[in-house]
Motif scaffolding. Structure first.
Motif, short mmCIF file in Angstrom:
data_model
loop_
_atom_site.label_atom_id
_atom_site.label_comp_id
_atom_site.label_asym_id
_atom_site.label_seq_id
_atom_site.Cartn_x
_atom_site.Cartn_y
_atom_site.Cartn_z
N ASP A 69 -16.49 3.03 -1.91
CA ASP A 69 -16.10 2.86 -3.31
C ASP A 69 -14.69 2.29 -3.43
N ASP A 70 -13.80 2.73 -2.54
CA ASP A 70 -12.43 2.19 -2.55
C ASP A 70 -12.43 0.71 -2.18
N ALA A 71 -13.22 0.36 -1.17
CA ALA A 71 -13.29 -1.04 -0.75
C ALA A 71 -13.83 -1.92 -1.87
N TRP A 108 0.81 -1.20 0.00
CA TRP A 108 0.00 0.00 0.00
C TRP A 108 0.85 1.26 0.00
N ASP A 109 0.21 2.39 -0.28
CA ASP A 109 0.86 3.69 -0.19
C ASP A 109 0.77 4.13 1.26
N GLY A 110 1.84 3.94 2.01
CA GLY A 110 1.82 4.22 3.44
C GLY A 110 1.45 5.64 3.79
N ALA A 111 1.73 6.57 2.89
CA ALA A 111 1.40 7.97 3.15
C ALA A 111 -0.09 8.22 3.16
N ARG A 112 -0.87 7.26 2.66
CA ARG A 112 -2.33 7.42 2.61
C ARG A 112 -3.03 6.50 3.60
N VAL A 113 -2.29 6.01 4.59
CA VAL A 113 -2.86 5.15 5.63
C VAL A 113 -2.72 5.85 6.97
N ALA A 114 -3.83 5.99 7.69
CA ALA A 114 -3.85 6.65 8.99
C ALA A 114 -3.98 5.62 10.11
N VAL A 115 -3.48 5.99 11.27
CA VAL A 115 -3.65 5.19 12.49
C VAL A 115 -4.21 6.10 13.56
N THR A 159 -14.29 7.25 20.22
CA THR A 159 -13.83 8.52 19.69
C THR A 159 -12.83 8.30 18.56
N ALA A 160 -11.94 7.33 18.73
CA ALA A 160 -10.93 7.05 17.70
C ALA A 160 -11.57 6.62 16.39
N VAL A 161 -12.59 5.77 16.45
CA VAL A 161 -13.28 5.34 15.22
C VAL A 161 -13.96 6.54 14.56
N GLY A 162 -14.58 7.40 15.37
CA GLY A 162 -15.23 8.58 14.81
C GLY A 162 -14.24 9.52 14.14
N LEU A 163 -13.10 9.74 14.76
CA LEU A 163 -12.09 10.62 14.17
C LEU A 163 -11.49 10.01 12.90
N ALA A 164 -11.27 8.71 12.91
CA ALA A 164 -10.74 8.05 11.71
C ALA A 164 -11.72 8.18 10.55
N ARG A 165 -13.01 8.04 10.84
CA ARG A 165 -14.02 8.24 9.80
C ARG A 165 -13.93 9.65 9.23
N ASP A 166 -13.76 10.64 10.10
CA ASP A 166 -13.63 12.01 9.63
C ASP A 166 -12.44 12.16 8.68
N LEU A 167 -11.31 11.53 9.01
CA LEU A 167 -10.12 11.63 8.15
C LEU A 167 -10.41 11.06 6.77
N LEU A 168 -11.13 9.94 6.71
CA LEU A 168 -11.47 9.35 5.42
C LEU A 168 -12.41 10.25 4.62
N LEU A 169 -13.41 10.79 5.29
CA LEU A 169 -14.39 11.63 4.58
C LEU A 169 -13.79 12.96 4.14
N GLN A 170 -12.72 13.39 4.82
CA GLN A 170 -12.02 14.62 4.42
C GLN A 170 -10.89 14.34 3.43
N ASP A 171 -10.79 13.09 3.00
CA ASP A 171 -9.76 12.68 2.04
C ASP A 171 -8.34 12.90 2.57
N ARG A 172 -8.18 12.77 3.88
CA ARG A 172 -6.84 12.86 4.47
C ARG A 172 -6.10 11.53 4.41
N CYS A 173 -6.83 10.47 4.07
CA CYS A 173 -6.23 9.14 3.95
C CYS A 173 -7.17 8.28 3.11
N ASP A 174 -6.70 7.12 2.71
CA ASP A 174 -7.52 6.16 1.97
C ASP A 174 -7.87 4.94 2.81
N VAL A 175 -7.07 4.66 3.81
CA VAL A 175 -7.30 3.56 4.74
C VAL A 175 -7.01 4.10 6.14
N ALA A 176 -7.84 3.71 7.10
CA ALA A 176 -7.59 4.11 8.49
C ALA A 176 -7.70 2.90 9.40
N LEU A 177 -6.71 2.76 10.27
CA LEU A 177 -6.75 1.75 11.34
C LEU A 177 -7.19 2.47 12.60
#
Length: 410
Positions: free
Chosen positions: A246-248, A97-104, A170-188
């Motif tokens: 769509d990515d999934a 994967w493109d590690g720069a597009r994966v959030a934790v 809270t972590a799941v909610g914030l990760a969802r926000d990152l995806l919807l804001q296109d800050r990443c493509d995958v979030a753990l």
């Protein structure tokens, strides 16, 4: 102002480590059986409170490698195991994967308490020269997300969340926000906790938060039961892999469920007790439903915070009875796992996903005499076959943190 729906994200992978099991399948089997994992803890034999829910023995050296297992506190070890499981379950390859597009985004409230205690004793007994130079990186709460990023080669946003027992949600909610804001493509996203150390358990005991030690261990954790007396401390880690739908679909991933809404609020009431009116917790519920474009009548199932403490259970039962129009079924899986503190919301989000995916909702363990104050549809006596389309998962934490997720069938 009513929040605008933000859109769904897909849950494509799960990783679970708790007293209920060391992988997703064993966790789900134990939770569905409604069997408590609480037991006398030999490491706490000299303490007044000595019942805990420990993760079953794992070969962490074999799983993580000798060097890594040696230099990491247990809360980070559990996070790594859960994160690796989740990535594998999602069918992702960290080397491709493109590690720069994966959030934790991981929650961790207390960090390395066992390491702090051991190193403080060494300092007290032998002086500063005997303190390990690894104490700080072993103990800092942010090291769960940091070490997962290092282990998996993710170079996108790496965030640590600490909203006490609401941290995982809270972590799941914030990760969802990152995806919807296109800050990443995958979030753990998820949380971890491993604080079954003598000092920490004693501290909770001194607050009168823990179950009466005179109760049989296997019956001690009993959310919403009239004879409950407090919670049983547990440990564990839960990680969800989130992607835009769509990515999934584009990579042919199996989608377990969708996270469609998140809401949070603060009680602004008391440092450790919930606001008995439940009005601020209700704000989080309504915000999550509005975010998902749904109303209170759409919810069919609730995974309650359900700590097995008198104040929390009564307050939450009132919240559920007043807030949801359709009398949803209610479970509280801490009866099985104990209270894993910051990890609780992540584990319970995963159990909610599994309930929707498999069409079966788990019972509340040890619920034999329902509290008269409850007045809600508590699942007990066995799991229940339900084709749930919409569920919510509640989490509430010290400091008045409230967090709620909406999960829907894919």
């Amino acid at each position: 102002m009513t929040p605008r729906p933000g859109g769904p994200v897909a849950v494509t992978g799960l990783g679970l480590v708790s007293a209920a099991g060391t992988d997703v399948d064993s966790n789900w089997k134990t939770v569905l059986a409604g069997v408590s994992t609480a037991a006398e803890d030999p490491r706490l034999a000299d303490l007044p409170h000595r019942v805990t829910c420990r993760v079953p023995e794992m070969d962490l050296t074999g799983l993580l490698g000798r060097g890594r297992a040696w230099r990491l506190d247990r809360f980070v070890q559990l996070a790594l195991v859960a994160a690796r499981q989740a990535v594998a379950d999602a069918g992702l390859d960290g080397g491709a994967w493109d590690g720069a597009r994966v959030a934790v985004v991981l929650g961790a409230a207390l960090g390395g308490t066992a390491t702090w205690e051991a190193q403080h004793s060494r300092f007290h007994d032998h002086g500063p020269a005997r303190i390990s130079p690894l104490v700080l990186p072993m103990c800092l709460p942010n090291m769960a997300s940091g070490e997962v990023a290092i282990d998996l080669g993710t170079r996108g946003p790496s965030l640590s969340v600490s909203t006490a027992c609401a941290s995982g949600t809270t972590a799941v909610g914030l990760a969802r926000d990152l995806l919807l804001q296109d800050r990443c493509d995958v979030a753990l996203a998820g949380a971890t906790e491993a604080c079954l150390s003598p000092f920490t358990v004693t501290a909770f005991g001194r607050m009168n938060a823990l179950a009466d030690p005179a109760q049989p261990a296997a019956r001690a954790s009993r959310p919403f039961d009239a004879d409950r007396s407090g919670f049983v401390m547990g440990e564990g880690a839960g990680v969800l892999v989130l992607e835009r739908p769509d990515d999934a679909r584009g990579r042919g991933a199996a989608v377990r469920a969708l996270v469609t809404g998140f809401g949070s609020s603060s009680d602004a009431y008391h440092s450790t007790a919930p606001d008995p009116s439940g009005k601020s917790a209700a704000l989080a519920v309504h915000a999550a439903l509005a975010d998902a474009g749904l109303g209170p009548g759409d919810v069919q199932h609730v995974n309650a915070h359900g700590t097995s403490t008198r104040l929390n259970d009564i307050t939450e039962a009132g919240l559920i009875a007043r807030t949801y129009d359709a009398s949803p079924s209610v479970t509280a899986t801490k009866g099985v796992t104990g209270h894993t503190l910051s990890a609780a919301g992540a584990l319970e989000a995963a159990y909610t996903v599994l309930a929707i995916q498999h069409g079966v909702t788990p019972p509340v363990a040890n619920l034999t005499r329902v509290d008269d104050c409850a007045g809600i549809d508590l699942i007990h006596g066995g799991s229940r076959r339900e084709a749930v389309q919409v569920a919510v998962s509640h989490s509430f934490g010290f400091g008045g943190h409230n967090a709620v997720l909406v999960v829907q069938r894919a």
